[in-house]
Design an enzyme around this catalytic site. Structure first.
Site, PDB file in Angstrom:
ATOM      1  N   LYS A 115       0.835  -1.202   0.000  1.00  0.00           N
ATOM      2  CA  LYS A 115       0.000   0.000   0.000  1.00  0.00           C
ATOM      3  C   LYS A 115       0.870   1.252   0.000  1.00  0.00           C
ATOM      4  O   LYS A 115       0.373   2.351  -0.226  1.00  0.00           O
ATOM      5  CB  LYS A 115      -0.965  -0.011   1.180  1.00  0.00           C
ATOM      6  CG  LYS A 115      -2.135  -0.974   1.011  1.00  0.00           C
ATOM      7  CD  LYS A 115      -3.237  -0.758   2.030  1.00  0.00           C
ATOM      8  CE  LYS A 115      -2.823  -1.141   3.421  1.00  0.00           C
ATOM      9  NZ  LYS A 115      -2.556  -2.589   3.564  1.00  0.00           N
ATOM     10  N   TYR A 146       1.386   4.090   6.560  1.00  0.00           N
ATOM     11  CA  TYR A 146       2.749   3.599   6.372  1.00  0.00           C
ATOM     12  C   TYR A 146       3.745   4.759   6.408  1.00  0.00           C
ATOM     13  O   TYR A 146       4.828   4.649   7.000  1.00  0.00           O
ATOM     14  CB  TYR A 146       2.877   2.877   5.035  1.00  0.00           C
ATOM     15  CG  TYR A 146       2.219   1.520   4.943  1.00  0.00           C
ATOM     16  CD1 TYR A 146       1.752   0.849   6.065  1.00  0.00           C
ATOM     17  CD2 TYR A 146       2.080   0.908   3.706  1.00  0.00           C
ATOM     18  CE1 TYR A 146       1.165  -0.397   5.956  1.00  0.00           C
ATOM     19  CE2 TYR A 146       1.495  -0.344   3.587  1.00  0.00           C
ATOM     20  CZ  TYR A 146       1.033  -0.992   4.706  1.00  0.00           C
ATOM     21  OH  TYR A 146       0.451  -2.228   4.591  1.00  0.00           O
TER      22      TYR A 146
END
Length: 358
Positions: A115, A146
């Site tokens: 992702k 992230y």
């Protein structure tokens, strides 16, 4: 010396943490496993109970462990990506801040995923992209937890003088139960339900995924890369993709998966048929399967993450990552993806989680 290394695996009951802890034990490390409940998958792992959103409790737990190496394999999901960023950044901050003053911390390995290139759940695969994904690609113009985790890690490393590595696996295939993102176990349950009900075992995803090139990550391979990066100075302060090293098309792999589950592969209808819709009311059927085959008592929702598998297999885009950087830095391990699935299915049968073949 290995004897001087105290590893803390954060999220030790998850698919990446579980396999990482086992790999560390196999290589002779002292291993501590953190989970909210204090549960660990092996008796040789020292249990650590802490909720990372509780800063005071986490600080007390870290004073007991004082790890030299942290393997961060956890996250929490919230309704929006803004909340994901806030919560997951706070968890990492609460863990790392108490570790800096001791001076014991040498390296932190962070597990994120693809992702990084595809975007968060709420903007998934909506930004134009090119495959294969390479580590030097810039961040997407989206909020992404992230990125928030990385920023906390980079700042803490600069303040604390320790090294880091970031690992970006694709869909993880491997042993772990009760995990919210486990395609291999989900497909194993799908196969058992198909055998019981006669529901066709049809690939549930998009034409792009069925026909396009893709890859996955064996959790055992990820564990090897994490331990390698923590132990290899050339790999410090680097981000690495982590995939098996082979590529495939689901139209080729689906018959292999079906054969491994003892169910015929149904013809692909040319469009997605999400599992979450097809098996929304399958809990009682699963209970019947468990009783019929004397399986370990588990509820359907403990094993099958329909939503996550639907998301992975329903992507309207081709998705695979490049491993050249890992190879150039010296990590040469690879994994046959067919065996990733077949080994998992065999272990699930051996542990009486899914029915026997035949």
């Amino acid at each position: 010396m290995i004897d001087d290394r105290r590893a803390l695996v954060v999220g030790v009951t998850g698919i990446s943490g579980n396999n990482t802890a086992r790999q560390l034990l196999a290589e002779g490390w002292e291993v501590h496993g953190l989970s909210r409940s204090g549960t660990v998958p092996e008796s040789a792992i020292h249990p650590v109970a802490a909720d990372l959103l509780d800063a005071a409790a986490t600080q007390r737990a870290m004073a007991e462990v004082r790890p030299t190496h942290v393997f961060y394999c956890t996250w929490q999901r919230r309704p929006t990506e803004a909340e994901n960023c806030e919560v997951n950044a706070a968890m990492m901050t609460n863990l790392l801040d108490p570790l800096i003053p001791s001076g014991d911390l040498e390296h932190v390995a962070l597990v994120t995923g693809l992702k990084h290139y595809l975007g968060p759940f709420e903007a998934y695969a909506q930004t134009p992209m090119e495959t294969p994904f390479r580590e030097e690609l810039p961040r997407l113009p989206n909020l992404n937890f992230y990125y928030a985790q990385e920023d906390v890690l980079f700042d803490a490393a600069e303040r604390g003088g320790f090294t880091w590595s970031v690992h970006r696996p694709h869909t993880l295939i491997g042993w772990a139960l009760g995990n919210a993102m486990n395609m291999g176990v989900t497909l194993a349950v799908y196969g058992a339900l198909s055998r019981e009900t006669g529901e066709p075992f049809v690939f549930p995803g998009s034409p792009e995924q069925f026909n396009g090139v893709t890859d996955v990550t064996d959790a055992r391979l990820l564990a090897k890369q994490l331990v390698w990066a923590a132990s290899t100075p050339e790999a410090w302060n680097q981000a690495f993709n982590t995939v098996n090293g082979d590529v495939f098309r689901w139209r080729q792999l689906w018959p292999v998966v079906a054969g491994g589950l003892g169910v015929p592969a149904a013809p692909y209808p040319g469009h997605a048929q999400p599992l979450a819709e097809r098996f929304a009311d399958a809990a009682q059927v699963w209970d019947r399967i468990v009783a019929k085959h004397d399986l370990v008592p588990t509820k359907l929702e403990e094993l099958a993450s329909w939503w996550h598998t639907d998301g992975d297999l329903g992507r309207p885009t081709e998705t695979f990552a490049d491993m050249s950087k890992s190879r150039a830095f010296g990590f040469t391990a690879a994994q046959d993806t067919r065996r990733s699935f077949l080994d998992l299915f065999e272990r699930l049968r051996a542990n009486r989680i899914i029915p026997p073949l035949g």
